[in-house]
Scaffold this active site. Structure first.
Site, mmCIF file in Angstrom:
data_model
loop_
_atom_site.group_PDB
_atom_site.id
_atom_site.type_symbol
_atom_site.label_atom_id
_atom_site.label_comp_id
_atom_site.label_asym_id
_atom_site.label_seq_id
_atom_site.Cartn_x
_atom_site.Cartn_y
_atom_site.Cartn_z
ATOM 1 N N SER A 148 39.502 60.619 14.815
ATOM 2 C CA SER A 148 40.945 60.402 14.952
ATOM 3 C C SER A 148 41.631 61.747 15.088
ATOM 4 O O SER A 148 40.989 62.792 15.004
ATOM 5 C CB SER A 148 41.498 59.614 13.765
ATOM 6 O OG SER A 148 41.534 60.436 12.633
ATOM 7 N N GLY A 150 42.545 63.236 17.599
ATOM 8 C CA GLY A 150 42.052 64.017 18.736
ATOM 9 C C GLY A 150 40.765 64.781 18.486
ATOM 10 O O GLY A 150 40.313 65.549 19.348
ATOM 11 N N GLU A 256 49.797 51.902 20.228
ATOM 12 C CA GLU A 256 50.064 53.005 21.161
ATOM 13 C C GLU A 256 49.963 52.557 22.618
ATOM 14 O O GLU A 256 48.990 51.889 22.995
ATOM 15 C CB GLU A 256 49.061 54.140 20.933
ATOM 16 C CG GLU A 256 49.145 54.755 19.549
ATOM 17 C CD GLU A 256 48.091 55.825 19.345
ATOM 18 O OE1 GLU A 256 47.695 56.505 20.318
ATOM 19 O OE2 GLU A 256 47.637 55.971 18.193
ATOM 20 N N GLU A 268 45.544 52.342 22.064
ATOM 21 C CA GLU A 268 44.796 52.035 20.838
ATOM 22 C C GLU A 268 45.777 51.633 19.763
ATOM 23 O O GLU A 268 46.986 51.592 20.012
ATOM 24 C CB GLU A 268 43.958 53.243 20.400
ATOM 25 C CG GLU A 268 44.777 54.482 20.096
ATOM 26 C CD GLU A 268 44.098 55.424 19.102
ATOM 27 O OE1 GLU A 268 42.938 55.229 18.759
ATOM 28 O OE2 GLU A 268 44.793 56.350 18.650
ATOM 29 N N ASP A 275 50.905 58.311 12.237
ATOM 30 C CA ASP A 275 51.463 59.658 12.013
ATOM 31 C C ASP A 275 52.791 59.849 12.752
ATOM 32 O O ASP A 275 53.746 60.371 12.197
ATOM 33 C CB ASP A 275 50.443 60.772 12.329
ATOM 34 C CG ASP A 275 49.768 60.657 13.692
ATOM 35 O OD1 ASP A 275 50.170 59.798 14.501
ATOM 36 O OD2 ASP A 275 48.831 61.444 13.952
ATOM 37 N N THR A 276 52.894 59.362 13.993
ATOM 38 C CA THR A 276 54.152 59.534 14.738
ATOM 39 C C THR A 276 55.304 58.771 14.070
ATOM 40 O O THR A 276 56.468 59.094 14.267
ATOM 41 C CB THR A 276 54.017 59.054 16.207
ATOM 42 O OG1 THR A 276 53.742 57.654 16.208
ATOM 43 C CG2 THR A 276 52.911 59.785 16.943
ATOM 44 N N ARG A 354 47.503 69.716 9.789
ATOM 45 C CA ARG A 354 48.912 69.364 9.597
ATOM 46 C C ARG A 354 49.234 69.482 8.108
ATOM 47 O O ARG A 354 48.641 68.796 7.283
ATOM 48 C CB ARG A 354 49.143 67.929 10.087
ATOM 49 C CG ARG A 354 50.614 67.581 10.296
ATOM 50 C CD ARG A 354 50.809 66.083 10.483
ATOM 51 N NE ARG A 354 50.055 65.569 11.602
ATOM 52 C CZ ARG A 354 49.385 64.413 11.573
ATOM 53 N NH1 ARG A 354 49.380 63.656 10.505
ATOM 54 N NH2 ARG A 354 48.730 64.012 12.625
HETATM 55 N N1 ATP Z 1 42.971 57.871 29.003
HETATM 56 C C1 ATP Z 1 43.882 58.793 28.714
HETATM 57 N N2 ATP Z 1 44.652 59.326 29.697
HETATM 58 C C2 ATP Z 1 45.577 60.284 29.426
HETATM 59 N N3 ATP Z 1 45.795 60.764 28.187
HETATM 60 C C3 ATP Z 1 45.073 60.280 27.166
HETATM 61 C C4 ATP Z 1 44.078 59.270 27.371
HETATM 62 N N4 ATP Z 1 43.526 58.973 26.178
HETATM 63 C C5 ATP Z 1 44.140 59.757 25.274
HETATM 64 N N5 ATP Z 1 45.072 60.549 25.849
HETATM 65 C C6 ATP Z 1 45.959 61.518 25.155
HETATM 66 O O1 ATP Z 1 45.364 61.913 23.943
HETATM 67 C C7 ATP Z 1 46.127 61.419 22.823
HETATM 68 C C8 ATP Z 1 45.202 61.028 21.689
HETATM 69 O O2 ATP Z 1 44.357 59.959 22.093
HETATM 70 P P1 ATP Z 1 43.977 58.787 21.089
HETATM 71 O O3 ATP Z 1 45.210 58.210 20.519
HETATM 72 O O4 ATP Z 1 43.047 57.881 21.751
HETATM 73 O O5 ATP Z 1 43.212 59.679 19.995
HETATM 74 P P2 ATP Z 1 43.043 59.546 18.450
HETATM 75 O O6 ATP Z 1 42.036 60.578 18.102
HETATM 76 O O7 ATP Z 1 42.771 58.149 18.095
HETATM 77 O O8 ATP Z 1 44.419 59.968 17.859
HETATM 78 P P3 ATP Z 1 45.188 59.356 16.562
HETATM 79 O O9 ATP Z 1 44.169 58.985 15.566
HETATM 80 O O10 ATP Z 1 46.037 60.533 16.141
HETATM 81 O O11 ATP Z 1 46.017 58.240 17.094
HETATM 82 C C9 ATP Z 1 46.941 60.278 23.380
HETATM 83 O O12 ATP Z 1 48.077 60.021 22.589
HETATM 84 C C10 ATP Z 1 47.264 60.816 24.780
HETATM 85 O O13 ATP Z 1 48.287 61.785 24.734
HETATM 86 N N1 GAR Z 2 46.161 60.394 13.152
HETATM 87 C C1 GAR Z 2 45.718 59.966 11.880
HETATM 88 C C2 GAR Z 2 46.477 60.687 10.774
HETATM 89 O O1 GAR Z 2 47.426 61.398 11.013
HETATM 90 N N2 GAR Z 2 46.041 60.495 9.532
HETATM 91 C C3 GAR Z 2 46.588 61.161 8.376
HETATM 92 O O2 GAR Z 2 45.988 62.436 8.235
HETATM 93 C C4 GAR Z 2 45.217 62.491 7.032
HETATM 94 C C5 GAR Z 2 44.010 63.379 7.176
HETATM 95 O O3 GAR Z 2 44.462 64.684 7.294
HETATM 96 P P1 GAR Z 2 43.469 65.949 7.187
HETATM 97 O O4 GAR Z 2 42.548 65.842 8.367
HETATM 98 O O5 GAR Z 2 44.398 67.123 7.244
HETATM 99 O O6 GAR Z 2 42.741 65.821 5.873
HETATM 100 C C6 GAR Z 2 44.890 61.053 6.719
HETATM 101 O O7 GAR Z 2 44.525 60.868 5.373
HETATM 102 C C7 GAR Z 2 46.193 60.383 7.117
HETATM 103 O O8 GAR Z 2 47.184 60.535 6.134
HETATM 104 MG MG MG Z 3 46.214 57.749 19.000
#
Ligand code: ATP
Ligand code: GAR
Ligand code: MG
Length: 386
Positions: A148, A150, A256, A268, A275-276, A354
């Protein structure tokens, strides 16, 4: 009620504070001590949440009424058993289990429910990734099935990026699955999170859409309300309703979407506060996303969600590893009007971790990009020192 919170980061911390305010009991769990949510909970446990036996042990020890997952990387297969034992898994064992792994949720969305998504393939080796990339086309995005914020995510722009993308994904994978998803790059003009609340005895509700900007797959600023056409919003709400219904249970989901000239793509979802959605801590709504999650879980009816202000959040990131991070510049942020902030209290820092968030708000008639720009500039006033 007794709540076992699995994951104790910044999102969990705000959830615990909301729960404390209405007299609930919380045990906060994470893989390290002194995690943000542990600092405000009644009790805590430090375990590897991917270890099913360790999970069983703390569930048997605390006998919670509710299990509230706060991260994805949990041995969620165990959740079906806990449900059978009469414990409410939030929002449901299925929701947590399907979203732990990108494959389950993507196949449900695309194949079973027919939601519009980017073209995608899976790969379990660098060789399979070569083939998958041919199928999906370049540019494309590679992500570990389990990760997660990214982590392990990269964009393939030429064939020579494929091997690197595989290595990077394997290194950034959170769980014990070594497999990736490759998605066609979606050329979106904006992306949104639609906070969607399912309730036990009341209709599903939507918050005003939240816009966000991402870097390295992690969010940098978010704002509410995002400007979205009526048609796009309707499409997104329809998809959010379908997928949350298929996952079941009551709670808040962060769904999302990518907005493009060709309409809305489902990306997804998180079956928990997003977080947003921290932008709601700026007082944009009558209830913030953590209060909404809690009310839905406890079957406290949510009559309506009202948009009170326009707001934005901008992240405060660390730049270095530290075992004792400190902050400077907080007083400069505190001195500003229509501004607030949170420092999460993470005990250590690493590059890009973060550590806090700045919140800006104004009247609903103020242009949202002005408020977002203000949040972004204000976040620069705080530095994380190692
Ligand atoms: N297929 C795609 N095309 C363009 N941009 C993408 C694509 N997939 C992901 N992204 C970009 O990367 C970001 C993160 O992707 P995604 O939400 O799938 O990851 P994540 O690791 O699950 O993040 P989080 O857990 O923070 O939601 C998206 O919000 C978007 O900006
Ligand atoms: N996109 C998912 C997200 O933002 N999750 C948030 O970040 C924490 C992990 O942070 P860390 O990696 O700094 O420990 C998680 O515990 C949750 O609060
Ligand atoms: Mg995401």
């Amino acid at each position: 009620m007794k709540i076992l919170l699995l994951g104790s980061g910044e999102l969990g911390k705000e959830f615990v504070i909301a729960a404390q305010r209405i007299g609930q009991t919380i045990i906060a769990v994470d893989s390290y001590e002194n995690a943000p949510a542990m600092q405000v909970a009644h009790d805590f446990e430090v375990i590897n949440m991917l270890d099913g036996e360790a999970l069983d042990r703390i569930v048997a020890k605390h006998k919670p009424d509710f299990i509230v997952p706060e991260i994805e990387a949990i041995r969620t297969e165990r959740f079906y058993d806990y449900e059978k034992q009469g414990i409410t898994v939030v929002p449901s064992a299925k929701a947590a289990n399907f979203t732990m792994n990108r494959k389950a949720i993507r196949d449900l969305a695309s194949k079973e429910l027919g939601l519009k998504t980017a073209k995608y393939q899976y790969a379990t080796s660098a060789e399979e990734l070569q083939k998958a990339v041919k199928e999906v086309g370049i540019p494309c995005v590679v992500k570990p099935l389990m990760s997660s914020s990214g982590k392990g995510q990269s964009t393939i722009k030429t064939e020579s990026d494929i091997e690197k993308a595989w290595q990077y994904a394997v290194a950034g994978s959170r769980g014990d699955v070594i497999e990736v998803i490759v998605e066609a790059f979606v050329d979106f003009h904006s992306e949104i999170t639609l906070l969607t609340i399912t309730q036990n005895n009341n209709p599903t509700l939507f918050c005003a859409p939240i816009g966000h900007r991402q870097e390295r797959g992690d969010y940098q600023e978010s704002w509410q309300p995002a400007l979205v056409s009526e048609k796009d919003l309707y499409e997104a709400q329809d998809m959010a309703e379908k997928i949350t219904e298929a996952l079941g249970g009551a709670g808040l989901f962060g769904v999302e979407f990518f907005l493009t000239k060709e309409g809305v793509y489902f990306s997804e979802l998180s079956p928990r506060p997003h977080d947003t959605g921290m932008v709601t801590l700026a007082g944009t709504q009558n209830f913030n996303e953590f209060e909404l999650h809690l009310r839905a879980i406890l079957s406290l009816p949510i009559f309506e969600i009202t948009l009170e202000k326009a707001g934005a959040s901008a992240v405060i990131l660390a730049s270095e590893d530290s075992a004792n991070p400190t902050f400077t510049g907080i007083e400069n942020v505190a001195a500003l009007a229509k501004t607030d902030f949170r420092i999460f209290g993470k005990p250590t820092s690493r590059p890009y971790r973060r550590m806090g968030v700045v919140l800006s708000y104004d009247t609903l008639s103020t242009p949202i990009n002005e408020i977002t720009e203000r949040a972004k500039e204000t976040a620069k006033l705080i530095t994380v020192n190692s």
